[in-house]
Design an enzyme around this catalytic site. Structure first.
Site, PDB file in Angstrom:
ATOM      1  N   GLY A  63       0.738  -1.254   0.098  1.00 27.80           N
ATOM      2  CA  GLY A  63       0.095  -0.068   0.057  1.00 27.80           C
ATOM      3  C   GLY A  63       0.858   1.415   0.020  1.00 27.80           C
ATOM      4  N   LEU A  88      -1.913  -5.299  18.558  1.00 22.76           N
ATOM      5  CA  LEU A  88      -2.624  -3.904  18.155  1.00 22.76           C
ATOM      6  C   LEU A  88      -3.553  -3.550  19.454  1.00 22.76           C
ATOM      7  CD1 LEU A  88      -2.553  -1.315  16.745  1.00 22.76           C
ATOM      8  CD2 LEU A  88      -4.501  -2.456  15.417  1.00 22.76           C
ATOM      9  N   TYR A  89      -3.320  -2.445  19.949  1.00 20.94           N
ATOM     10  CA  TYR A  89      -4.426  -2.279  21.173  1.00 20.94           C
ATOM     11  C   TYR A  89      -5.156  -0.926  20.940  1.00 20.94           C
ATOM     12  CZ  TYR A  89      -2.420  -6.250  23.498  1.00 20.94           C
ATOM     13  OH  TYR A  89      -2.194  -7.711  23.742  1.00 20.94           O
ATOM     14  N   ASN A 124      -4.084 -11.907  15.751  1.00 24.53           N
ATOM     15  CA  ASN A 124      -4.234 -10.613  16.387  1.00 24.53           C
ATOM     16  C   ASN A 124      -5.391  -9.816  16.043  1.00 24.53           C
ATOM     17  OD1 ASN A 124      -1.664 -11.157  17.520  1.00 24.53           O
ATOM     18  ND2 ASN A 124      -0.504 -10.222  15.969  1.00 24.53           N
ATOM     19  N   TYR A 170      -0.506 -17.871   0.201  1.00 21.21           N
ATOM     20  CA  TYR A 170      -2.078 -17.056   0.097  1.00 21.21           C
ATOM     21  C   TYR A 170      -3.000 -17.882   0.236  1.00 21.21           C
ATOM     22  CZ  TYR A 170      -4.995 -13.419  -1.659  1.00 21.21           C
ATOM     23  OH  TYR A 170      -5.992 -12.563  -1.929  1.00 21.21           O
ATOM     24  N   TYR A 184     -12.989 -18.369  16.472  1.00 21.56           N
ATOM     25  CA  TYR A 184     -13.383 -17.320  17.419  1.00 21.56           C
ATOM     26  C   TYR A 184     -14.774 -17.080  17.764  1.00 21.56           C
ATOM     27  CZ  TYR A 184      -8.684 -15.731  18.660  1.00 21.56           C
ATOM     28  OH  TYR A 184      -7.414 -15.620  19.012  1.00 21.56           O
TER      29      TYR A 184
HETATM   30  P1  NAD Z   1      -3.098  -4.601  -1.617  1.00 26.00           P
HETATM   31  O1  NAD Z   1      -1.957  -5.128  -1.738  1.00 26.00           O
HETATM   32  O2  NAD Z   1      -3.224  -3.302  -2.517  1.00 26.00           O
HETATM   33  O3  NAD Z   1      -3.732  -3.802  -0.456  1.00 26.00           O
HETATM   34  C1  NAD Z   1      -3.020  -4.667   0.823  1.00 26.00           C
HETATM   35  C2  NAD Z   1      -2.741  -3.775   1.812  1.00 26.00           C
HETATM   36  O4  NAD Z   1      -2.520  -4.631   2.962  1.00 26.00           O
HETATM   37  C3  NAD Z   1      -1.533  -2.900   1.620  1.00 26.00           C
HETATM   38  O5  NAD Z   1      -1.681  -1.843   1.722  1.00 26.00           O
HETATM   39  C4  NAD Z   1      -0.367  -3.516   2.390  1.00 26.00           C
HETATM   40  O6  NAD Z   1       0.581  -2.577   2.383  1.00 26.00           O
HETATM   41  C5  NAD Z   1      -1.217  -4.031   3.402  1.00 26.00           C
HETATM   42  N1  NAD Z   1      -0.452  -4.989   4.260  1.00 26.00           N
HETATM   43  C6  NAD Z   1       0.056  -6.276   3.856  1.00 26.00           C
HETATM   44  N2  NAD Z   1       0.869  -7.016   4.724  1.00 26.00           N
HETATM   45  C7  NAD Z   1       0.380  -6.206   5.860  1.00 26.00           C
HETATM   46  C8  NAD Z   1       0.796  -6.414   7.469  1.00 26.00           C
HETATM   47  N3  NAD Z   1       1.411  -7.314   7.608  1.00 26.00           N
HETATM   48  N4  NAD Z   1       0.444  -5.437   8.164  1.00 26.00           N
HETATM   49  C9  NAD Z   1      -0.188  -4.347   7.721  1.00 26.00           C
HETATM   50  N5  NAD Z   1      -0.396  -3.992   6.666  1.00 26.00           N
HETATM   51  C10 NAD Z   1      -0.290  -5.184   5.643  1.00 26.00           C
HETATM   52  O7  NAD Z   1      -4.208  -5.776  -2.023  1.00 26.00           O
HETATM   53  P2  NAD Z   1      -5.865  -5.454  -2.358  1.00 26.00           P
HETATM   54  O8  NAD Z   1      -6.048  -5.820  -3.618  1.00 26.00           O
HETATM   55  O9  NAD Z   1      -6.282  -3.938  -1.933  1.00 26.00           O
HETATM   56  O10 NAD Z   1      -6.407  -6.536  -1.329  1.00 26.00           O
HETATM   57  C11 NAD Z   1      -7.070  -6.354  -0.253  1.00 26.00           C
HETATM   58  C12 NAD Z   1      -7.427  -7.463   0.359  1.00 26.00           C
HETATM   59  O11 NAD Z   1      -8.550  -8.043  -0.539  1.00 26.00           O
HETATM   60  C13 NAD Z   1      -6.426  -8.687   0.726  1.00 26.00           C
HETATM   61  O12 NAD Z   1      -6.699  -9.274   2.041  1.00 26.00           O
HETATM   62  C14 NAD Z   1      -6.609  -9.373  -0.350  1.00 26.00           C
HETATM   63  O13 NAD Z   1      -6.341 -10.735   0.045  1.00 26.00           O
HETATM   64  C15 NAD Z   1      -8.280  -9.432  -0.663  1.00 26.00           C
HETATM   65  N6  NAD Z   1      -8.442  -9.714  -2.103  1.00 26.00           N
HETATM   66  C16 NAD Z   1      -8.065  -8.938  -3.090  1.00 26.00           C
HETATM   67  C17 NAD Z   1      -8.691  -9.298  -4.386  1.00 26.00           C
HETATM   68  C18 NAD Z   1      -8.401  -8.397  -5.684  1.00 26.00           C
HETATM   69  O14 NAD Z   1      -8.745  -8.778  -6.689  1.00 26.00           O
HETATM   70  N7  NAD Z   1      -7.663  -7.351  -5.392  1.00 26.00           N
HETATM   71  C19 NAD Z   1      -9.359 -10.496  -4.611  1.00 26.00           C
HETATM   72  C20 NAD Z   1      -9.425 -11.370  -3.513  1.00 26.00           C
HETATM   73  C21 NAD Z   1      -9.256 -10.953  -2.334  1.00 26.00           C
HETATM   74  N1  UDP Z   2      -4.393  -9.014  20.423  1.00 24.33           N
HETATM   75  C1  UDP Z   2      -4.439  -7.772  20.141  1.00 24.33           C
HETATM   76  N2  UDP Z   2      -4.936  -6.840  20.541  1.00 24.33           N
HETATM   77  C2  UDP Z   2      -6.021  -6.855  21.192  1.00 24.33           C
HETATM   78  C3  UDP Z   2      -6.131  -8.142  22.066  1.00 24.33           C
HETATM   79  C4  UDP Z   2      -5.303  -9.228  21.683  1.00 24.33           C
HETATM   80  O1  UDP Z   2      -3.420  -7.507  19.055  1.00 24.33           O
HETATM   81  O2  UDP Z   2      -6.526  -6.052  21.766  1.00 24.33           O
HETATM   82  C5  UDP Z   2      -3.606 -10.145  20.003  1.00 24.33           C
HETATM   83  C6  UDP Z   2      -2.727 -10.893  21.440  1.00 24.33           C
HETATM   84  O3  UDP Z   2      -1.663 -10.556  21.238  1.00 24.33           O
HETATM   85  C7  UDP Z   2      -3.114 -12.168  21.100  1.00 24.33           C
HETATM   86  C8  UDP Z   2      -3.948 -12.581  20.027  1.00 24.33           C
HETATM   87  O4  UDP Z   2      -4.501 -11.156  19.680  1.00 24.33           O
HETATM   88  O5  UDP Z   2      -1.748 -12.884  20.661  1.00 24.33           O
HETATM   89  C9  UDP Z   2      -5.167 -13.674  20.199  1.00 24.33           C
HETATM   90  O6  UDP Z   2      -5.788 -12.863  21.443  1.00 24.33           O
HETATM   91  P1  UDP Z   2      -6.492 -13.791  22.491  1.00 24.33           P
HETATM   92  O7  UDP Z   2      -7.090 -12.821  23.434  1.00 24.33           O
HETATM   93  O8  UDP Z   2      -7.605 -14.619  21.455  1.00 24.33           O
HETATM   94  O9  UDP Z   2      -5.541 -14.725  22.802  1.00 24.33           O
HETATM   95  P2  UDP Z   2      -4.624 -14.956  24.030  1.00 24.33           P
HETATM   96  O10 UDP Z   2      -4.050 -13.309  24.319  1.00 24.33           O
HETATM   97  O11 UDP Z   2      -5.476 -15.119  25.255  1.00 24.33           O
HETATM   98  O12 UDP Z   2      -3.571 -15.734  23.654  1.00 24.33           O
END
Ligand code: NAD
Ligand code: UDP
EC number: 4.1.1.35
Length: 342
Positions: A63, A88-89, A124, A170, A184
């Site tokens: 992105g 992320l909290y 998460n 993927y 969940y």
């Molecule tokens: P994109 O690559 O443009 O967007 C994905 C975004 O996720 C990017 O901004 C990237 O920087 C961010 N990202 C990736 N890994 C990350 C991480 N670990 N932490 C935080 N941010 C992270 O792709 P898109 O086409 O906009 O796809 C968005 C969603 O839709 C994806 O989950 C994709 O699997 C799903 N999807 C898209 C299509 C399509 O045709 N575009 C089809 C099926 C599913």
């Molecule tokens: N988690 C997070 N934000 C929150 C609460 C949880 O990112 O506000 C993350 C946390 O680090 C954990 C995961 O989500 O590893 C799964 O959370 P859950 O409460 O289900 O599991 P637990 O913490 O009990 O292992």
């Protein structure tokens, strides 16, 4: 002075796209992971313009800030540089979980990271949803159906995925992300929505994502041959604005089972190449290439569930969507040409 202040406030308010007023009780705090990506940035636009408070979380792997820069500074908008693989909290009401690379070259670039993002990242976000009582929508994919043996694919089909092939990081990542959502839901009572998204195109898509729309448009605009492999003999493409409407409808519905969002209108790849060639008014040739490994032969959504339960179906005609995308690509090429010496 009053006049000056009035004009100043007017120009300030015009800095952003128009935003609807929502009363406190209707206004939601919404997290979009991957919100700086192609689909996520269009979703950000819709939810912001609808009057919600939007927090975009993105690690900028695929992105970019430019996709959402028009909201930076707006009181309802926040952009956080964060990787969802880390916890992320924050406090939110809804989570659209889109963070994941989506196109083959991007998700194959670092398969282990793709797996981590889709597994640990989703865990998460579900943990966050559980803690704050938010509803989570997972952007899943038609890739969960793999190389399908049935056409079209409905949500009951379990799929045909090679677990050790080049696309597995993927496909299997998203499959386990779905499994996590339902674990969940059942075990912790988290409200989940799962959108199985089929191939989507539109402005802000990656110009070099290696897929057919971007390849053909770029090739046609640059006067190069339009190339494709025979294996992807049929194409069906959804426009991002149609997709975003479907995602919002699904999030606010009471359907917790997976729902296909895609365009059932199918074209042969040759028709597609010819259509783009004529819309760009290009003199490019059309050329076949050898097949790619594990490339699905054909994928077409059955969208009866979305139609019946959400009243959703694609509405923008293909040519209109393609024209908008072509305009975007031309502007981007111009932008690149103007900035290459900076
Ligand atoms: P994109 O690559 O443009 O967007 C994905 C975004 O996720 C990017 O901004 C990237 O920087 C961010 N990202 C990736 N890994 C990350 C991480 N670990 N932490 C935080 N941010 C992270 O792709 P898109 O086409 O906009 O796809 C968005 C969603 O839709 C994806 O989950 C994709 O699997 C799903 N999807 C898209 C299509 C399509 O045709 N575009 C089809 C099926 C599913
Ligand atoms: N988690 C997070 N934000 C929150 C609460 C949880 O990112 O506000 C993350 C946390 O680090 C954990 C995961 O989500 O590893 C799964 O959370 P859950 O409460 O289900 O599991 P637990 O913490 O009990 O292992």
């Amino acid at each position: 002075i009053q006049k000056l202040l009035y004009f100043l406030s007017l120009s300030f308010s015009q800095k952003y796209p128009p935003v609807k007023f929502l009363s406190e009780k209707d206004r939601k705090r919404i997290l979009i992971t991957g919100g700086a990506g192609f689909v996520g940035s269009h979703l950000t636009d819709k939810l912001m313009m609808d009057g919600h408070e939007v927090t975009v979380v993105d690690n900028f792997f695929t992105g970019r800030k430019r996709n959402v820069e028009h909201w930076i500074g707006h009181e309802n908008f926040e952009l956080i540089n964060h990787d969802v693989v880390e916890p992320l909290y924050i406090e939110v009401d809804q989570i659209y979980h889109l963070a994941s690379p989506a196109s083959p070259p991007n998700y194959m670039y670092n398969p282990i990271k793709t797996l981590k993002t889709n597994t640990i990242g989703t865990l998460n976000m579900l943990g966050l949803a559980k803690r704050v009582g938010a509803r989570l929508l997972l952007a899943s994919t038609s890739e969960v159906y793999g190389d399908p043996e049935v056409h079209p694919q409905n949500e009951e089909y379990w799929g045909h995925v090679n677990p050790i092939g080049p696309r597995a990081c993927y496909d299997e990542g998203k499959r386990v992300a779905e499994t996590m959502c339902y674990a969940y839901m059942k075990q912790e009572g988290v409200e989940v929505r799962v959108a199985r998204i089929f191939n989507t195109f539109g402005s802000r898509m990656h110009m070099n994502d290696g897929r057919v729309v971007s390849n053909f448009i770029l090739q046609a605009l640059q006067g190069e041959p339009l190339t494709f492999n025979l294996s992807s003999a049929f194409v069906s493409k959804l426009l991002s604005s149609d997709l975003v409407n479907g995602l919002v409808l699904l999030m606010n519905s009471n359907i917790s089972s997976p729902v296909n969002l895609g365009n059932p209108e199918e074209h042969t790849i040759l028709e597609f190449a010819q259509l783009i060639k004529s819309l760009v008014v290009s003199r490019s040739q059309i050329q076949f290439l050898p097949e790619a490994q594990d490339d699905p032969q054909r994928r077409r959504p059955d969208i009866r569930k979305a139609k019946m339960m959400l009243g959703w179906e694609p509405v923008v005609p293909l040519e209109e969507g393609l024209n908008k995308t072509i305009q975007y690509f031309s502007r981007e090429l111009e932008h690149q040409a103007n900035n290459q010496y900076i």
